[in-house]
Design a protein around this motif. Structure first.
Motif, PDB file in Angstrom:
ATOM      1  N   VAL A   1       6.821  17.266  14.249  1.00 49.72           N
ATOM      2  CA  VAL A   1       5.715  16.305  14.308  1.00 49.72           C
ATOM      3  C   VAL A   1       4.806  16.550  13.114  1.00 49.72           C
ATOM      4  CG1 VAL A   1       3.758  15.481  15.639  1.00 49.72           C
ATOM      5  CG2 VAL A   1       5.849  16.178  16.809  1.00 49.72           C
ATOM      6  N   VAL A   2       4.650  15.522  12.260  1.00 52.68           N
ATOM      7  CA  VAL A   2       3.782  15.650  11.088  1.00 52.68           C
ATOM      8  C   VAL A   2       2.509  14.807  11.224  1.00 52.68           C
ATOM      9  CG1 VAL A   2       5.707  16.195   9.581  1.00 52.68           C
ATOM     10  CG2 VAL A   2       5.049  13.819   9.892  1.00 52.68           C
ATOM     11  N   ALA A   3       2.478  13.894  12.206  1.00 51.87           N
ATOM     12  CA  ALA A   3       1.268  13.088  12.415  1.00 51.87           C
ATOM     13  C   ALA A   3       1.298  12.530  13.835  1.00 51.87           C
ATOM     14  CB  ALA A   3       1.178  11.944  11.401  1.00 51.87           C
TER      15      ALA A   3
ATOM     16  N   THR B   1       0.830  -1.212   0.000  1.00 47.67           N
ATOM     17  CA  THR B   1       0.000   0.000   0.000  1.00 47.67           C
ATOM     18  C   THR B   1       0.866   1.265   0.000  1.00 47.67           C
ATOM     19  OG1 THR B   1      -1.750  -1.156   1.170  1.00 47.67           O
ATOM     20  CG2 THR B   1      -1.798   1.252   1.225  1.00 47.67           C
ATOM     21  N   ILE B   2       1.847   1.310   0.931  1.00 48.83           N
ATOM     22  CA  ILE B   2       2.637   2.548   1.046  1.00 48.83           C
ATOM     23  C   ILE B   2       3.581   2.706  -0.132  1.00 48.83           C
ATOM     24  CG2 ILE B   2       2.498   2.513   3.547  1.00 48.83           C
ATOM     25  CD1 ILE B   2       5.300   1.415   3.653  1.00 48.83           C
TER      26      ILE B   2
ATOM     27  N   GLN C   1       2.725  10.526  -3.235  1.00 48.24           N
ATOM     28  CA  GLN C   1       2.560  11.870  -2.698  1.00 48.24           C
ATOM     29  C   GLN C   1       3.097  11.883  -1.267  1.00 48.24           C
ATOM     30  OE1 GLN C   1       1.597  14.525  -4.317  1.00 48.24           O
ATOM     31  NE2 GLN C   1       1.146  13.372  -6.214  1.00 48.24           N
ATOM     32  N   PRO C   2       4.189  12.631  -0.970  1.00 50.09           N
ATOM     33  CA  PRO C   2       4.786  12.602   0.377  1.00 50.09           C
ATOM     34  C   PRO C   2       3.798  12.943   1.475  1.00 50.09           C
ATOM     35  CG  PRO C   2       6.255  13.699  -1.179  1.00 50.09           C
ATOM     36  CD  PRO C   2       4.980  13.466  -1.893  1.00 50.09           C
ATOM     37  N   ALA C   3       2.927  13.959   1.265  1.00 51.31           N
ATOM     38  CA  ALA C   3       1.995  14.364   2.325  1.00 51.31           C
ATOM     39  C   ALA C   3       0.992  13.245   2.619  1.00 51.31           C
ATOM     40  CB  ALA C   3       1.268  15.637   1.902  1.00 51.31           C
ATOM     41  N   GLU C   4       0.455  12.627   1.564  1.00 48.39           N
ATOM     42  CA  GLU C   4      -0.492  11.525   1.731  1.00 48.39           C
ATOM     43  C   GLU C   4       0.170  10.347   2.440  1.00 48.39           C
ATOM     44  OE1 GLU C   4      -3.137   8.452  -1.034  1.00 48.39           O
ATOM     45  OE2 GLU C   4      -1.958  10.077  -1.942  1.00 48.39           O
TER      46      GLU C   4
ATOM     47  N   SER D   1      -0.680   8.701   6.396  1.00 47.64           N
ATOM     48  CA  SER D   1      -1.255   7.359   6.541  1.00 47.64           C
ATOM     49  C   SER D   1      -0.315   6.363   7.222  1.00 47.64           C
ATOM     50  CB  SER D   1      -1.638   6.809   5.166  1.00 47.64           C
ATOM     51  OG  SER D   1      -0.479   6.641   4.362  1.00 47.64           O
ATOM     52  N   LEU D   2       0.950   6.745   7.497  1.00 47.67           N
ATOM     53  CA  LEU D   2       1.914   5.780   8.013  1.00 47.67           C
ATOM     54  C   LEU D   2       1.497   5.213   9.367  1.00 47.67           C
ATOM     55  CD1 LEU D   2       5.467   7.143   7.089  1.00 47.67           C
ATOM     56  CD2 LEU D   2       4.303   5.105   6.231  1.00 47.67           C
TER      57      LEU D   2
END
Length: 944
Positions: A84-86, A45-46, A51-54, A58-59
């Motif tokens: 921190v991005v997520a 899937t990954i 798209q880096p942001a997508e 989702s990671l």
């Protein structure tokens, strides 16, 4: 229960345990298979996301399908910070996104960035890397670095409110996921970067195609107006501006409007106002932009032109080549809209190409004009070159004749006719100077005047007189229309003058004038300035010939003298070599690089080497043949060769070495100097094997005799002391005095025997030192105490002081022998000083040694005798010394002991009684490390 019951129960329990373990392993394998399948699905899937942001968003959700966690945080690295991005599982997870932490402020993040390895913490409360806040509950923590090729792109941090939740299998699967995620992130970044570069390359290709087409069009024309119109068309197409004006500067730097679009004037070029902005652009060669022309005072003089064209915003680009501004392009718009930066850059490129094309067109026009002028000049110059070629050929013939021989008179007689072809003179004379005369010599001539004899003739003119003397003195040529009217001309009364016009030039070599070359004619104004220049060149060549002839004569004379000197030198060298070969001592000579250049027959015999083996080779190649004892000798030669400043002209080196064949050789080494330049060394060898053996036998004899003397001396001393004690009956006063004299002399003889034994044992190498770290200050205190008590006992009041400087380290030495050194030096200071004097001991560190100075106020030692004080049995001739008991061996023994310790000893004194002398010696600092001693700055004992 019976034993059989127990065995049966035990067997049943073991079977149950085995089934339980198999069940656990089955469950574990099934769970791991599920995790691996989930990992495979998530990886697919990954990997498909570009798209880096997508992908970043989702990671954490994808990871939850593989590893269970309560909270998760995804950090992305930005140089030295983590962002921190997520976040998942937090009540305030929206506020956490965007938080920034410096890598150096987090020990966990810094460790993962440095090692690129995951970190598993089973219990956060027990790990010092986690800060503690209030009633914090224990949890499991797992950090996963997102690393590609050793570079960490980010970190995933997972936490579970259960101690030890993350087992090794979970950590391994999570690490695999992190690696896949890092690769996917890098692939997405590279994909986006490739798309951006593809777009940039496409735009750049279009620009290059346009610029290539424009360059071809510019290169096909040299018409300035066509170039300007092409420029206007391309710039308007690039910028989409409302209009464009091309302004060029004339030779007086006045601005002229050459062309514009749309066209508004009936005739071009149009002279416009020279506004201040144009002056500033000439200096900066930069661009200019304004969104509102009405507010620009520097362009106020052009307001009417701007209003007529409804100009609101303006961009000015320079038409320049190198550092020169030829004009400007005014790109305007009816609105305040700003032109994009890439369009401005492209327009500037077009303008620059146009400037180069205009410069080429101007240069082409100038080249055509210059070509026409050049053709006229070439025709004129061709005529001149033909004449100059003829003159050059004559000068070449002159140079050939001058170099054909060193016979000066013959050369001049051959050259003068050739030289006359240049000037058509009726009389030529050559006047030169001689170092042995104050008169000018008439060396050669051609014409109606009589020629001088071979070797020349002395003229009546002194150096500096007449026309020839003037040109020699002032080193300048002279062109004379009529000599009769020139004050420099001297007319001799007994010789009628037929000369009228003349040329006189000095014959120069560098700055030195050797003579003069004179040309005469019986007609006035016969010679020209062009002829003067040619004769000056010829005179310089003749001066070289005259100088070469004189040098040849001088070299020939010097060669004869050098031949005589060389033969004398060869005779002297042969005599010197015969002397060296005849001497009984071996002689070895090395050059400045250490290469052996001389090795006589005696050296062959002593060192058991042949000349063929030695001559021409470096001394280092034979160091092994001389044994270890010759190390200082070869090292000294090497030091002198490598460091010429380490020697002095008076320096002489002496050493006694023992060869591997058992011979003992005395070596004297001295440098060879010439005007402060080091040329090499001379070593003289003498075979002293027999003398050393005799000296050894003598030392053994002295030691044997001294040892044999000790037994009877001990008996004599013992019986004398028994008699003095009254064991043999009462003694009279005279008997007592005689026995005390016997005891005193017995003690003196015993001291002599002990000294003889010490010196013999030291010279025979039978004395071994027990080296250990010593506190030299304590030893000095003990010796001072002993000598102080002796002074008090003998009724001789003196003051003894101990002075130290700084922290004194331990020295390496033998305690008994160092004490012997101090006792001997203090005893000498005590014996040879009058009562009431001071004796001082100074101790201070110096580099890698400790220096001890014993200073007294005794009789002193004259400088001429100081070199002998360390000789055996030498005591000097001072009455005070002669009346004091001593063997003359103490200082010799002290010197030997100091040198055995690796130290040095010396004495300083002016030889004035009362000033005394200073005995100084050094001991090496303990090799195990410098241990500072805490001592007082000054200690003293005073006995009165």
């Amino acid at each position: 229960f019976s034993r059989e019951d127990m065995a049966l129960a035990t067997s049943l329990c073991q079977q149950a345990a085995l089934h339980l373990e198999n069940s656990r392993l089955f469950q574990s394998s099934r769970q791991r298979a599920i995790q691996l399948q989930a990992l495979t699905d998530v990886s697919a899937t990954i990997t498909a996301k570009l798209q880096p942001a997508e992908l970043l968003d989702s990671l954490l959700d994808d990871l939850a399908a593989i590893v269970q966690y309560d909270t998760g945080t995804l950090w992305v690295r930005d140089e030295n910070e983590m962002i921190v991005v997520a976040a998942r599982g937090f009540a305030d997870q929206e506020q956490r996104v965007g938080l920034t932490v410096a890598i150096e402020d987090s020990q966990l993040l810094a460790e993962m960035i440095h090692t690129a390895q995951p970190i598993h913490v089973p219990n956060t409360l027990l790990d010092l890397r986690f800060p503690k806040f209030g009633d914090q509950l224990p949890s499991s923590w797992l950090g996963l670095p997102l690393a590609v090729g050793g570079k960490v792109l980010g970190v995933i941090a997972l936490e579970r409110q259960e101690i030890g939740f993350f087992n090794p299998e979970t950590v391994q699967i999570a690490t695999t996921f992190a690696s896949q995620a890092a690769v996917s992130l890098e692939n997405a970044r590279l994909y986006q970067e490739s798309l951006s570069r593809t777009q940039e390359l496409s735009e750049r290709t279009q620009r290059l195609a346009m610029l290539n087409r424009l360059s071809q069009e510019f290169s096909q024309t040299l018409d300035p107006m066509q170039i300007i119109h092409l420029t206007i068309e391309e710039v308007l197409q690039v910028t989409s501006a409302s209009g464009l004006m091309i302004v060029l500067f004339d030779e007086a730097r006045h601005p002229l409007l050459f062309a514009e679009h749309p066209q508004r004037e009936a005739q071009y070029p149009l002279r416009i106002a020279d506004v201040p902005l144009f002056h500033r652009l000439r200096e900066s060669l930069g661009t200019y932009f304004t969104e509102n022309l009405a507010q620009e005072e520097e362009l106020h003089a052009l307001t009417e032109i701007f209003k007529a064209r409804q100009m609101h915003s303006l961009l000015i680009l320079p038409l320049a080549t190198a550092e020169t501004l030829h004009g400007v392009a005014l790109i305007y718009s009816h609105t305040s809209e700003r032109i994009a930066a890439e369009k401005v850059e492209l327009a500037r490129t077009v303008i620059n190409q146009a400037a180069v094309a205009l410069q080429n067109a101007r240069l082409y026009a100038e080249t055509r004009s210059l070509t026409e002028d050049l053709e006229k000049r070439v025709q004129e110059r061709t005529v001149q070159l033909a004449s100059e070629h003829q003159r050059t050929q004559i000068l070449l013939r002159i140079a050939t004749e001058l170099t054909a021989s060193l016979d000066l008179e013959h050369v001049l007689n051959q050259v003068l006719p050739v030289l006359n072809e240049l000037v058509d003179a009726e009389q030529i004379s050559v006047m030169v100077m001689r170092s042995d005369s104050r008169k000018l010599y008439h060396l050669a001539s051609l014409g109606y005047a009589p020629s001088p004899p071979i070797g020349g003739r002395v003229s009546p003119f002194n150096i500096g007189d007449g026309l020839a003397g003037w040109v020699i003195k002032f080193r300048q040529p002279a062109l004379i229309a009529d000599v009769r009217e020139d004050p420099r001309w001297i007319q001799l009364p007994d010789q009628p003058c037929e000369h009228r016009s003349a040329i006189a030039v000095p014959m120069m070599v560098g700055e030195e004038a050797l003579g003069a070359l004179l040309f005469y004619h019986r007609q006035p104004n016969h010679f020209t300035s062009e002829q003067l220049d040619l004769i000056t060149a010829a005179a310089n060549q003749m001066a070289i010939a005259v100088n070469n002839a004189e040098l040849y004569r001088l070299i020939r004379d010097q060669a004869e003298d050098l031949g005589v000197m060389l033969r004398n030198q060869q005779i002297e060298t042969s005599r010197t070599r015969a002397i060296i070969e005849a001497v009984a001592d071996g002689v070895l000579v090395t050059d400045a690089t250490g290469k052996i250049t001389l090795f006589n027959a005696s050296a062959e015999r002593i060192l058991n080497l042949t000349r063929k083996e030695v001559i021409g080779k470096n001394l280092d190649q034979f160091s092994g043949l001389f044994g270890r004892a010759a190390t200082m000798w070869t090292q000294t030669i090497q030091n002198w060769s490598q460091q010429p400043t380490s020697y002095s002209a008076e320096e002489v080196y002496s050493e006694q070495i023992e060869l591997d064949n058992g011979k003992v050789v005395a070596v004297n080494l001295a440098p060879v100097m010439w005007r402060n330049e080091f040329l090499g060394t001379v070593s003289v060898f003498r075979d002293i094997t027999h003398q050393v053996e005799v000296d050894r036998l003598k030392s053994e004899f002295v030691a044997t005799v001294s040892h044999e003397l000790r037994t009877p001396m001990t008996s004599i001393k013992g019986y004398v002391e028994i008699l003095l004690m009254g064991a043999a009956g009462a003694l009279s006063e005279q008997q007592t005095r005689f026995l005390e004299i016997i005891r005193s002399n017995t003690e003196r003889l015993a001291a002599l025997v002990n000294d003889l034994l010490d010196i013999s044992r030291i010279e025979a190498g039978k004395v071994d030192l027990s080296l250990q770290p010593l506190n030299v200050v304590d030893l000095a205190k003990q010796s001072l105490k002993v000598i102080g008590e002796r002074a008090a006992r003998e009724g001789k009041p003196m003051q003894f002081d101990l002075i130290t400087e700084g922290q004194i380290p331990f020295v390496q030495g033998d305690s008994e022998r160092v004490t012997q050194i101090l006792d001997n030096l203090l005893e000498n200071a005590y014996l040879y000083s009058d009562a009431g004097r001071n004796v001082q001991v100074f101790i201070h560190p110096q580099d890698n040694v400790v220096q001890i100075d014993v200073v007294d106020q005794g009789v002193g030692i004259p400088p001429a005798l100081q070199e002998r004080v360390f000789e055996r049995f030498y005591r000097g001739e001072n009455p005070h010394v002669l009346t004091t008991f001593g063997t003359g061996l103490g200082l010799s023994i002290v010197k030997k002991i100091v040198e055995m310790h690796g130290g040095k000893i010396w004495v300083q004194s002016r030889g004035i009684e009362g000033e005394g002398c200073t005995f100084s010696f050094t001991l090496p600092v303990f090799a195990g490390g410098s241990v500072p001693l805490e001592v007082d700055g000054e200690s003293s004992w005073q006995k009165s």
